[in-house]
Design an enzyme around this catalytic site. Structure first.
Site, mmCIF file in Angstrom:
data_model
loop_
_atom_site.group_PDB
_atom_site.id
_atom_site.type_symbol
_atom_site.label_atom_id
_atom_site.label_comp_id
_atom_site.label_asym_id
_atom_site.label_seq_id
_atom_site.Cartn_x
_atom_site.Cartn_y
_atom_site.Cartn_z
ATOM 1 N N LEU A 13 0.857 -1.185 0.000
ATOM 2 C CA LEU A 13 0.000 0.000 0.000
ATOM 3 C C LEU A 13 0.891 1.232 0.000
ATOM 4 C CD1 LEU A 13 -2.750 -0.908 2.655
ATOM 5 C CD2 LEU A 13 -2.995 -0.882 0.167
ATOM 6 N N ASP A 14 0.574 2.208 -0.848
ATOM 7 C CA ASP A 14 1.335 3.456 -0.880
ATOM 8 C C ASP A 14 1.227 4.170 0.472
ATOM 9 O OD1 ASP A 14 2.040 2.978 -3.485
ATOM 10 O OD2 ASP A 14 0.472 4.250 -4.355
ATOM 11 N N PRO A 15 2.177 5.065 0.776
ATOM 12 C CA PRO A 15 2.178 5.730 2.084
ATOM 13 C C PRO A 15 0.853 6.381 2.475
ATOM 14 C CG PRO A 15 4.251 6.142 0.977
ATOM 15 C CD PRO A 15 3.381 5.398 -0.007
#
Length: 354
Positions: free
Chosen positions: A91-93
């Site tokens: 998952l992206d930040p």
């Protein structure tokens, strides 16, 4: 006083049914041999000693915005003092939601069991408003097989590829903002999907917010998801007070990760040979889930409910129940350690010298 044998349809069977219920699996377990399992070997998954429990454990984290998936895994490794951990899908930040983290032995299969469909809730911002009927019409065009090229900032090669979108549901639409629920194949780029929808609409669009609400068998409403501060508090309670009750709640048995995979239950006498690389022969099968199909993936489990590993079925469920000989499952990934069950096969004696 000798320990009593555990009924094969007792605690182990109840644990397996509990595991199946997490993802709504209602398939029946069909028994070939109604025999007990010896309590001297292996463990009921929820009763493992804590060090063993952690080696076969998982944590379903509600990832907060900010850290990367790798940072979340690193924090959990440090908190628990484990040597290995891995996550089930990056998952992206800025993205929040379901992030399964596998510990120690479970890292061997996390990539396989989590490489399935994922579900997201997404806020898409249109650059100009459009009629709701037109938006719904275009969203329908993106259901099914679509072409995608990974974004410029991507860790994979930017080659055109196909991905399947199973469903796009418009939950709300106000002004320029559309709230979408998307059920899609692993590896689908939601940011790119929003951009493409805006392109077809002719007004442009981008992804504003994203939350993953399901990955593989784990969803945010399964009752298994925990926050990072829950993990931290459970670890502090364990280290400072010697109480592991909360730690056993935030860390779940890794067997939950295969709730959606058809199961083959293995007799005690055949378990150890599988950990040494043997294939599963028909006499070693104690029970089979009715969903097992020839050529499909199966989860190999003991009568106590322990996950031995994954394998490829070489026969259907009915064929396994009827077979008296022959290989019925070819293991592809074994997670169980050797030595938990007794060796029941005969050692081949070396030929006598002349």
């Amino acid at each position: 006083m000798a320990e009593e044998a555990v009924d094969a349809r007792g605690e182990g069977a109840r644990f397996i049914e509990k595991v199946k219920s997490i993802c709504g699996n209602t398939s029946r377990i069909l028994y070939k041999y109604d025999e007990p399992t010896d309590p001297r070997y292996g463990y009921l998954p929820h009763e493992r000693p804590l060090d063993v429990y952690l080696r076969y454990g998982m944590i379903v984290v509600d990832k907060p915005p900010g850290p990367t998936s790798h940072e979340v895994v690193a924090w959990i490794k440090r908190m628990l003092g484990v040597s290995r951990a891995g996550h089930g899908g990056t998952l992206d930040p800025k993205v929040t939601g379901v992030l399964p983290v596998a510990l120690e032995r479970m890292t061997r299969i996390i990539g396989t069991v989590m490489h399935s469909s994922k579900e997201y809730v997404c806020v898409m911002q249109l650059h100009r408003p459009v009629e709701e009927d037109r938006l719904r019409e275009v969203l329908k065009l993106f259901e099914g097989e679509i072409y995608q090229k990974p974004p410029l900032r991507s860790s994979v090669k930017r080659a055109l590829r196909t991905r399947r979108v199973f469903r796009i549901e418009l939950l709300e639409y106000t002004g320029k903002y559309a709230l979408l629920r998307v059920d899609c194949e692993a590896g689908t780029y939601m940011r790119k999907l929003c951009w493409d929808i805006g392109l077809v609409l002719g007004v442009g669009a981008h992804m504003r917010e994203l939350r993953r609400i399901r990955t593989g068998p784990f969803s945010e409403d399964s009752g298994l998801m925990v926050r990072l501060d829950d993990v931290a508090y459970a670890v502090i309670r364990w280290r400072e007070e010697g109480k592991d009750d909360l730690l056993r709640r935030v860390v779940i048995p890794g067997e939950y990760s295969v709730c959606h995979i058809p199961k083959v239950l293995v007799r005690d006498s055949a378990v150890e040979s599988l950990t040494h690389g043997a294939q599963l022969a028909a006499p070693g099968v104690a029970a089979v889930e009715e969903g097992v199909e020839k050529g499909g993936m199966v989860a190999l489990m003991t009568l106590k409910g322990e996950l031995i590993g994954l394998g490829k079925a070489l026969a259907s469920a009915q064929e396994m129940l009827e077979a008296e000989r022959g290989i019925v499952v070819s293991p592809t990934r074994i997670i169980m350690e050797r030595g938990l069950y007794p060796r029941m096969w005969k050692r081949q004696q070396a030929p006598q010298g002349a």
